[in-house]
Design a protein around this motif. Structure first.
Motif, short mmCIF file in Angstrom:
data_model
loop_
_atom_site.label_atom_id
_atom_site.label_comp_id
_atom_site.label_asym_id
_atom_site.label_seq_id
_atom_site.Cartn_x
_atom_site.Cartn_y
_atom_site.Cartn_z
N THR A 39 74.04 22.12 73.30
CA THR A 39 74.71 20.96 72.72
C THR A 39 74.30 20.77 71.26
O THR A 39 75.15 20.51 70.39
CB THR A 39 74.37 19.69 73.53
N VAL A 40 73.02 20.90 70.99
CA VAL A 40 72.52 20.73 69.62
C VAL A 40 73.14 21.79 68.71
O VAL A 40 73.54 21.49 67.56
CB VAL A 40 70.98 20.80 69.59
N ARG A 41 73.26 23.02 69.20
CA ARG A 41 73.86 24.09 68.37
C ARG A 41 75.32 23.77 68.06
O ARG A 41 75.79 24.00 66.95
CB ARG A 41 73.74 25.43 69.08
N PHE A 42 76.04 23.24 69.06
CA PHE A 42 77.44 22.88 68.84
C PHE A 42 77.55 21.75 67.80
O PHE A 42 78.37 21.81 66.88
CB PHE A 42 78.08 22.44 70.16
N LEU A 43 76.69 20.75 67.92
CA LEU A 43 76.69 19.65 66.96
C LEU A 43 76.31 20.15 65.56
O LEU A 43 76.88 19.70 64.55
CB LEU A 43 75.73 18.55 67.42
N GLN A 44 75.36 21.07 65.49
CA GLN A 44 74.98 21.62 64.19
C GLN A 44 76.12 22.39 63.56
O GLN A 44 76.33 22.34 62.34
CB GLN A 44 73.75 22.53 64.35
N ARG A 45 76.88 23.11 64.39
CA ARG A 45 78.04 23.84 63.88
C ARG A 45 79.04 22.87 63.23
O ARG A 45 79.59 23.14 62.15
CB ARG A 45 78.71 24.62 65.03
N LEU A 46 79.26 21.73 63.86
CA LEU A 46 80.16 20.73 63.28
C LEU A 46 79.55 20.10 62.03
O LEU A 46 80.23 19.93 61.02
CB LEU A 46 80.47 19.64 64.31
N ALA A 47 78.27 19.76 62.11
CA ALA A 47 77.61 19.06 61.00
C ALA A 47 77.54 19.91 59.74
O ALA A 47 77.51 19.37 58.63
CB ALA A 47 76.21 18.63 61.42
N LEU A 69 71.86 10.51 67.96
CA LEU A 69 72.18 11.56 67.00
C LEU A 69 71.11 11.63 65.91
O LEU A 69 70.66 12.72 65.53
CB LEU A 69 73.55 11.32 66.39
N GLU A 70 70.68 10.48 65.41
CA GLU A 70 69.65 10.46 64.38
C GLU A 70 68.34 11.02 64.93
O GLU A 70 67.61 11.72 64.21
CB GLU A 70 69.47 9.04 63.86
N ARG A 71 68.05 10.73 66.18
CA ARG A 71 66.81 11.24 66.77
C ARG A 71 66.84 12.76 66.89
O ARG A 71 65.78 13.41 66.88
CB ARG A 71 66.59 10.58 68.14
N HIS A 72 68.03 13.34 66.98
CA HIS A 72 68.17 14.80 67.03
C HIS A 72 68.35 15.41 65.64
O HIS A 72 68.68 16.60 65.52
CB HIS A 72 69.33 15.19 67.94
N GLY A 73 68.16 14.61 64.59
CA GLY A 73 68.16 15.14 63.23
C GLY A 73 69.49 15.10 62.51
O GLY A 73 69.62 15.73 61.44
#
Length: 369
Positions: free
Chosen positions: A100-108, A127-131
Motif C-alpha cells: 500500500t505504501v509503495r502504491f501511495l508513493q507512486r502517486l505522491a 497519511l502524515e504518519r506514513h510520511g
C-alpha cells in the motif's frame, strides 16, 4: 446513494471551477489494460473519495498491472481511511502494508500531485504518519451551492425525523433501539426510515422493525433526487455518512453513528454530533491477529450462509469491537441538550464547510490538469 452523490459532485465541482464537461465514469475495479489507448487520451485519471482500502492495487483499484503504462496523471481526491472499528486508537497505531505504501508513493511522486487531499482528519493523520503530505479538502458532498455562505437552519421544533440504516448487520439490534428512542423522544413527529442502497437482508429486517414502529419508508437509492425531501425535514439520526452529510450540507442538524473509520473520521473532523457505534474489546495486537484470520475465510458464499443465520457476515468484527448498547441513550441526551441550547454545537459547521472550500478545495480544483 453515497457513491452516486460523490459521482455527481466531483463532476459538478470540476465543471464549476474549470469549465470541463467531458467525463468518462467507470467503477474503480474495472481494468484498463485492454483500453489503454483510450485511457491515455485523457487529461487526468481522477480517483474521487479515494478509498485507501487494503489490498489497494489491483484489488480496490485495478487500473493496469504496470502503472507506468498510464500516461495521464492519476489524481486521488478527498482520500478516506477505511478500517474497522476505525476508532482513535486504531487511527493512531494502524500501519499500512508495504504494498500500500509503495502504491501511495507512486502517486505522491507525480509532479502534478502536490500531496494528498483528504476528506477527514483521521485520513490526514494516518497519511502524515506514513510520511506523506496531506491537507483537508472535506468530503465532496459537503458542498451545496444553494447553502454555501449560509448559517445553520435551526428548527423551531422537531416535526420530521429521518433515520438511515447501518451497512453492517451486527448493528441491527442497536439500530432498533435508536428507533425506539426517537419514537419515545418525539412521539408527535413524522418518522421516516430512509434506505440509501438496495435492501440487504439486514435492511429487510430493519424495514419490518421500522414499519412496526410507525416509520414511513423511503427507498432512496440510485437517484440523488430521492434525497430532495430532506430539505423539508428537521433532523437526521443514523448510520449513513452521506445521509448525515446530506443534512449538514443543507445546514440542517444531524447525528451520525460511526460504523468504521469513514464515519468516525468525519465525526472527529466535525467535533460534534457523532458517536462511535462500537465499544472496543480487543487491543491493537489481538485485534490484528483476529482480523487477519477472519480475512482468510472463504468469501461471499460462506458470508451469505452465515448472514441468513442472523449472524454478522464478518463475525470477527464483533470480537474486536461489538456494538455499544449505550449509543441510543447518548444520542437522546445530546439531542435534549441541543434543543435546550438552540443547537449551539452546530454553529461552527457552516464556517468549517465554507472555509475549507475557499482555502483548500477550490485551490485544489484549480490546480487540476
Amino acid at each position: 446513494m453515497g457513491d452516486k452523490l460523490l459521482e455527481e459532485q466531483v463532476q459538478h465541482l470540476i465543471r464549476k471551477e474549470r469549465g470541463i464537461d467531458d467525463f468518462n465514469v467507470v467503477f474503480r475495479e474495472r481494468g484498463f489494460s485492454s483500453t489503454l489507448d483510450q485511457l491515455n487520451k485523457s487529461d487526468a485519471v481522477i480517483l474521487p473519495a479515494f478509498a485507501i482500502r487494503e489490498p489497494i492495487h489491483p484489488n480496490t483499484y485495478r487500473l493496469t498491472e504496470n502503472l507506468d503504462d498510464i500516461e495521464p496523471p492519476i489524481i486521488p481526491m478527498a482520500s478516506n481511511w477505511t478500517h474497522y472499528p476505525g476508532d482513535k486508537l486504531g487511527n493512531e497505531i494502524h500501519e499500512y502494508q508495504p504494498e500500500t505504501v509503495r502504491f501511495l508513493q507512486r502517486l505522491a511522486n507525480q509532479p502534478e500531485l502536490d500531496g494528498f487531499t483528504t476528506r477527514d482528519l483521521y485520513t490526514k493523520r494516518i497519511l502524515e504518519r506514513h510520511g506523506f503530505d496531506a491537507r483537508l479538502v472535506g468530503d465532496l458532498g459537503w458542498y451545496h451551492d444553494d447553502y454555501l455562505g449560509h448559517d445553520m437552519r435551526v428548527p423551531e421544533s422537531i416535526d420530521h425525523i429521518v433515520m438511515t440504516t447501518p451497512h453492517n448487520s451486527h448493528y441491527v439490534e442497536q439500530a432498533k433501539e435508536v428507533m425506539d428512542m426517537l419514537v419515545e423522544e418525539y412521539p408527535d413527529a413524522t418518522h421516516t426510515c430512509s434506505f440509501h442502497s438496495v435492501l440487504s437482508d439486514s435492511d429487510k429486517r430493519l424495514r419490518t422493525l421500522a414499519e412496526d414502529r410507525g416509520f414511513e419508508i423511503v427507498l432512496a437509492s440510485h437517484d440523488t433526487s430521492n434525497l430532495e425531501f430532506y430539505d423539508n425535514c428537521d433532523l437526521h439520526v443514523g448510520y449513513r455518512l452521506h445521509g448525515h452529510i446530506s443534512f449538514l450540507r443543507r445546514r440542517l442538524p444531524s447525528v451520525l453513528v460511526g460504523e468504521d473509520g469513514r464515519g468516525n473520521g468525519f465525526n472527529a473532523t466535525l467535533g460534534t454530533a457523532g458517536f462511535p457505534a462500537t465499544r472496543r474489546r480487543l487491543g491493537p495486537r489481538p485485534a490484528e491477529i483476529v482480523q487477519s484470520f477472519g480475512q482468510t475465510l472463504p468469501g461471499k458464499g460462506l458470508r451469505k450462509v452465515v448472514q441468513k443465520t442472523g449472524w454478522s457476515p464478518r463475525p470477527y468484527r464483533e470480537l474486536i469491537a461489538p456494538p455499544d448498547p449505550t449509543v441510543p441513550e447518548k444520542i437522546r441526551q445530546f439531542l435534549q441538550q441541543e434543543q435546550t441550547n438552540g443547537f449551539e454545537s452546530y454553529e461552527a459547521v457552516p464556517e468549517l464547510f465554507d472555509e475549507t472550500y475557499k482555502n483548500t478545495m477550490k485551490p485544489f480544483l484549480e490546480s487540476l490538469p
